[in-house]
Design a protein around this motif. Structure first.
Motif, PDB file in Angstrom:
ATOM      1  N   ALA A  87       0.824  -1.209   0.000  1.00  0.00           N
ATOM      2  CA  ALA A  87       0.000   0.000   0.000  1.00  0.00           C
ATOM      3  C   ALA A  87       0.857   1.257   0.000  1.00  0.00           C
ATOM      4  O   ALA A  87       0.485   2.272  -0.575  1.00  0.00           O
ATOM      5  CB  ALA A  87      -0.930  -0.005   1.200  1.00  0.00           C
ATOM      6  N   SER A  88       2.013   1.216   0.643  1.00  0.00           N
ATOM      7  CA  SER A  88       2.941   2.340   0.649  1.00  0.00           C
ATOM      8  C   SER A  88       4.354   1.799   0.802  1.00  0.00           C
ATOM      9  O   SER A  88       4.561   0.751   1.418  1.00  0.00           O
ATOM     10  CB  SER A  88       2.608   3.316   1.783  1.00  0.00           C
ATOM     11  OG  SER A  88       2.669   2.661   3.037  1.00  0.00           O
ATOM     12  N   PRO A  89       5.339   2.479   0.224  1.00  0.00           N
ATOM     13  CA  PRO A  89       6.713   1.988   0.298  1.00  0.00           C
ATOM     14  C   PRO A  89       7.202   1.878   1.739  1.00  0.00           C
ATOM     15  O   PRO A  89       6.893   2.713   2.582  1.00  0.00           O
ATOM     16  CB  PRO A  89       7.509   3.038  -0.485  1.00  0.00           C
ATOM     17  CG  PRO A  89       6.502   3.723  -1.352  1.00  0.00           C
ATOM     18  CD  PRO A  89       5.232   3.710  -0.567  1.00  0.00           C
ATOM     19  N   SER A  90       7.985   0.840   2.029  1.00  0.00           N
ATOM     20  CA  SER A  90       8.563   0.700   3.360  1.00  0.00           C
ATOM     21  C   SER A  90       9.638   1.762   3.574  1.00  0.00           C
ATOM     22  O   SER A  90      10.313   2.182   2.633  1.00  0.00           O
ATOM     23  CB  SER A  90       9.152  -0.704   3.541  1.00  0.00           C
ATOM     24  OG  SER A  90      10.130  -0.980   2.557  1.00  0.00           O
ATOM     25  N   THR A  91       9.783   2.204   4.816  1.00  0.00           N
ATOM     26  CA  THR A  91      10.758   3.234   5.154  1.00  0.00           C
ATOM     27  C   THR A  91      11.542   2.800   6.380  1.00  0.00           C
ATOM     28  O   THR A  91      11.109   1.933   7.154  1.00  0.00           O
ATOM     29  CB  THR A  91      10.071   4.583   5.455  1.00  0.00           C
ATOM     30  OG1 THR A  91       9.273   4.454   6.640  1.00  0.00           O
ATOM     31  CG2 THR A  91       9.186   5.016   4.283  1.00  0.00           C
ATOM     32  N   SER A 174      10.615   3.568  -5.252  1.00  0.00           N
ATOM     33  CA  SER A 174      11.773   3.360  -4.388  1.00  0.00           C
ATOM     34  C   SER A 174      11.300   3.109  -2.959  1.00  0.00           C
ATOM     35  O   SER A 174      10.191   3.485  -2.578  1.00  0.00           O
ATOM     36  CB  SER A 174      12.687   4.588  -4.433  1.00  0.00           C
ATOM     37  OG  SER A 174      13.130   4.841  -5.747  1.00  0.00           O
ATOM     38  N   PHE A 175      12.154   2.467  -2.152  1.00  0.00           N
ATOM     39  CA  PHE A 175      11.792   2.191  -0.763  1.00  0.00           C
ATOM     40  C   PHE A 175      13.051   2.089   0.081  1.00  0.00           C
ATOM     41  O   PHE A 175      14.177   2.186  -0.447  1.00  0.00           O
ATOM     42  CB  PHE A 175      10.952   0.907  -0.670  1.00  0.00           C
ATOM     43  CG  PHE A 175      11.652  -0.357  -1.118  1.00  0.00           C
ATOM     44  CD1 PHE A 175      12.221  -1.231  -0.191  1.00  0.00           C
ATOM     45  CD2 PHE A 175      11.732  -0.692  -2.470  1.00  0.00           C
ATOM     46  CE1 PHE A 175      12.852  -2.389  -0.597  1.00  0.00           C
ATOM     47  CE2 PHE A 175      12.352  -1.863  -2.893  1.00  0.00           C
ATOM     48  CZ  PHE A 175      12.918  -2.704  -1.953  1.00  0.00           C
ATOM     49  N   GLU A 176      12.883   1.915   1.399  1.00  0.00           N
ATOM     50  CA  GLU A 176      14.007   1.870   2.327  1.00  0.00           C
ATOM     51  C   GLU A 176      13.882   0.655   3.249  1.00  0.00           C
ATOM     52  O   GLU A 176      12.780   0.209   3.552  1.00  0.00           O
ATOM     53  CB  GLU A 176      14.053   3.133   3.192  1.00  0.00           C
ATOM     54  CG  GLU A 176      14.207   4.427   2.427  1.00  0.00           C
ATOM     55  CD  GLU A 176      14.089   5.651   3.326  1.00  0.00           C
ATOM     56  OE1 GLU A 176      14.505   6.735   2.878  1.00  0.00           O
ATOM     57  OE2 GLU A 176      13.602   5.520   4.470  1.00  0.00           O
ATOM     58  N   ILE A 177      15.033   0.159   3.707  1.00  0.00           N
ATOM     59  CA  ILE A 177      15.065  -0.885   4.729  1.00  0.00           C
ATOM     60  C   ILE A 177      16.215  -0.588   5.687  1.00  0.00           C
ATOM     61  O   ILE A 177      17.175   0.105   5.335  1.00  0.00           O
ATOM     62  CB  ILE A 177      15.239  -2.301   4.138  1.00  0.00           C
ATOM     63  CG1 ILE A 177      16.578  -2.415   3.390  1.00  0.00           C
ATOM     64  CG2 ILE A 177      14.080  -2.665   3.225  1.00  0.00           C
ATOM     65  CD1 ILE A 177      16.935  -3.834   2.980  1.00  0.00           C
ATOM     66  N   VAL A 178      16.115  -1.094   6.903  1.00  0.00           N
ATOM     67  CA  VAL A 178      17.199  -0.985   7.882  1.00  0.00           C
ATOM     68  C   VAL A 178      18.070  -2.235   7.782  1.00  0.00           C
ATOM     69  O   VAL A 178      17.563  -3.356   7.801  1.00  0.00           O
ATOM     70  CB  VAL A 178      16.643  -0.832   9.312  1.00  0.00           C
ATOM     71  CG1 VAL A 178      17.772  -0.881  10.332  1.00  0.00           C
ATOM     72  CG2 VAL A 178      15.853   0.463   9.441  1.00  0.00           C
ATOM     73  N   VAL A 179      19.393  -2.023   7.688  1.00  0.00           N
ATOM     74  CA  VAL A 179      20.338  -3.137   7.588  1.00  0.00           C
ATOM     75  C   VAL A 179      21.221  -3.119   8.834  1.00  0.00           C
ATOM     76  O   VAL A 179      21.904  -2.130   9.121  1.00  0.00           O
ATOM     77  CB  VAL A 179      21.200  -3.037   6.319  1.00  0.00           C
ATOM     78  CG1 VAL A 179      22.053  -4.292   6.161  1.00  0.00           C
ATOM     79  CG2 VAL A 179      20.320  -2.832   5.081  1.00  0.00           C
ATOM     80  N   GLN A 180      21.201  -4.203   9.589  1.00  0.00           N
ATOM     81  CA  GLN A 180      21.947  -4.269  10.839  1.00  0.00           C
ATOM     82  C   GLN A 180      23.452  -4.449  10.583  1.00  0.00           C
ATOM     83  O   GLN A 180      23.861  -4.869   9.497  1.00  0.00           O
ATOM     84  CB  GLN A 180      21.423  -5.426  11.691  1.00  0.00           C
ATOM     85  CG  GLN A 180      19.987  -5.242  12.147  1.00  0.00           C
ATOM     86  CD  GLN A 180      19.488  -6.399  12.990  1.00  0.00           C
ATOM     87  OE1 GLN A 180      20.089  -7.459  13.032  1.00  0.00           O
ATOM     88  NE2 GLN A 180      18.360  -6.180  13.677  1.00  0.00           N
ATOM     89  N   PRO A 181      24.287  -4.133  11.580  1.00  0.00           N
ATOM     90  CA  PRO A 181      25.743  -4.251  11.405  1.00  0.00           C
ATOM     91  C   PRO A 181      26.155  -5.667  10.982  1.00  0.00           C
ATOM     92  O   PRO A 181      25.684  -6.656  11.554  1.00  0.00           O
ATOM     93  CB  PRO A 181      26.295  -3.906  12.793  1.00  0.00           C
ATOM     94  CG  PRO A 181      25.223  -3.107  13.454  1.00  0.00           C
ATOM     95  CD  PRO A 181      23.929  -3.625  12.921  1.00  0.00           C
TER      96      PRO A 181
END
Length: 442
Positions: A87-91, A174-181
């Motif tokens: 429904a909406s891009p991930s952030t 376009s979208f975003e994700i969190v990437v852990q160390p």
């Protein structure tokens, strides 16, 4: 809702796949794996159903793909079903997102894998992911382009269980994700199922990852075999003459007018009438949708005038296969002048519900106004659909209009024939030709 996004062609059943995909691809048993090793990622590669492996074509050595670089990708695997359009891009501000669900769960869907992309720092990083359609965009003659791929992200990808290890997606955006160390992820492109795969496969698309260090640009700035953007460089020049009332205008919903920020909230609790000005209902969503403009029309009188807009959404709908309800894909509205960056500016009225057959509104004296068709949900099949309107005032004496997609299109709109008509035409859908020509009361 994401589950209501249509599949705009008949689902490709496994029995249809052998002419496109290799003979070792499973046809009746989704749990079956081929014994042939995966093919290399080249535009001529034929997809095969793969076990979960490193997408770098090396199962023993992790080779991190570079960020800030457009990487070419293509369909090399088959998955069981595809991820629903979100429904909406991930952030990164709202992570992790919920899994949007599986579409076409009983068929094999062409899938492309790119990666891994690695966070080699000792802190969380926000990865901004963009992509372009490349040669996976199909452009029928005289019609708007149709996207062939949309992108998702996974920590690892199992083509037989696509709900596992999901990180995020953005549909066609376009979208975003969190990437852990110390972690890595892969990008998975799903064939959009908008067109028969024989039309666009094999094809190439581009992906790019930005961990916050890249110069400002997009993958679409890189060369590709076909245009990769649906956005026009500028809006069409408005007509210098006003359109007459009491005449039907048939049109096709196109991308030539550009995109707006969100769309109007469809609020039935706010009256739609000539009893007084209609308050602005608010904005729904904050990501891009297409719009089309017809006009300007004019109230030439020195007094306020009640105007009725008769509305036939034509082929701009699909049938929700779960509820069997008609879902209209564009929403009618009226503005003095339309600003796609500020939907409240110049607002006069809208129909409150997209399937209304007409609505009335007040136009100030000596004022021009224009009809604005707003895309309801991105990627839901609005582009290329056909609709009709008629602006009626008190002195209209024209005969009852008849909807005909082959008559004149509005000034500034390409004459594009629709190739995405719904396969069913429910009897509940009204036709402009069946509506009485009425004169609104002052």
């Amino acid at each position: 809702t994401p589950s209501s996004y249509p599949s705009l062609r008949p689902s490709v059943t496994p029995s249809e796949l052998p002419s496109i995909f290799p003979s070792n691809a499973p046809t009746n048993n989704p749990s079956e794996n081929p014994t042939t090793p995966p093919t290399t990622s080249s535009p001529s590669s034929k997809p095969t159903l793969l076990p979960t492996t490193s997408p770098s074509n090396s199962p023993t050595v992790k080779v991190c793909q570079p960020d800030c670089t457009r990487i070419s990708a293509n369909f090399t695997t088959l998955s069981v079903g595809r991820v629903d359009i979100t429904a909406s891009p991930s952030t990164c501000d709202n992570f992790p997102p919920g899994f949007p669900g599986v579409v076409d769960p009983t068929i094999l869907v062409p899938t492309g894998i790119t990666g891994p992309f690695c966070n080699e720092e000792a802190r969380n990083l926000c990865a901004k992911i963009s992509f372009d359609q490349g040669s996976c965009e199909f452009v029928p003659p005289g019609s708007p382009p149709f996207p062939g791929v949309y992108l998702t992200a996974y920590s690892q990808f199992d083509p037989q269980n696509i709900a596992n290890d999901y990180l995020g997606s953005g549909g066609y955006q376009s979208f975003e994700i969190v990437v852990q160390p110390g972690s890595n992820f892969i990008l998975v492109g799903f064939f959009s199922n908008l067109l028969p795969p024989q039309v666009v496969l094999p094809c190439e698309y581009g992906v790019e990852v930005d961990f916050g260090k890249c110069p400002t640009r997009s993958p679409s700035s890189q060369p590709s075999s076909t245009p990769t953007t649906l956005r026009p460089s500028s809006l069409p020049s408005p007509s210098q003459t006003t359109r007459p009332a009491c005449e039907q205008v048939n049109s096709t919903f196109v991308d030539a007018f550009g995109q707006m920020d969100g769309r109007l909230i469809r609020n039935e609790s706010i009256p739609v009438s000539c009893d007084g000005p209609r308050p602005f209902p608010g904005v729904f969503g904050r990501f891009d949708r297409y719009f089309n403009i017809i006009g300007p029309f004019q109230n030439p009188d020195p007094v306020e005038q009640c105007v009725t807009l008769v509305w036939d959404y034509g082929t701009c709908f699909f049938v929700n296969q779960t509820t069997n309800e008609i879902v209209v894909t564009i929403h009618p509205s009226v503005y003095t002048t339309f600003d796609p960056n500020d939907l409240s500016a110049g607002y006069i009225s809208d129909s409150a519900v997209s399937n209304a057959t007409e609505f009335s509104f007040l136009v100030p004296p000596m004022t021009e106004f224009e009809f604005v068709a707003q895309e309801v949900d991105p990627g839901a099949g609005a582009l290329g659909c056909e609709y009709a309107i008629e602006v009626q005032v008190e002195n209209c004496t024209s005969a009852t209009p008849s909807f005909s997609p082959t008559t004149a299109f509005p000034s500034g709109s390409p004459t594009a024939s629709s190739t995405r008509r719904p396969t069913a035409s429910p009897s509940a859908k009204p036709s402009l030709s069946s509506l009485p020509t009425t004169s609104p009361s002052a």
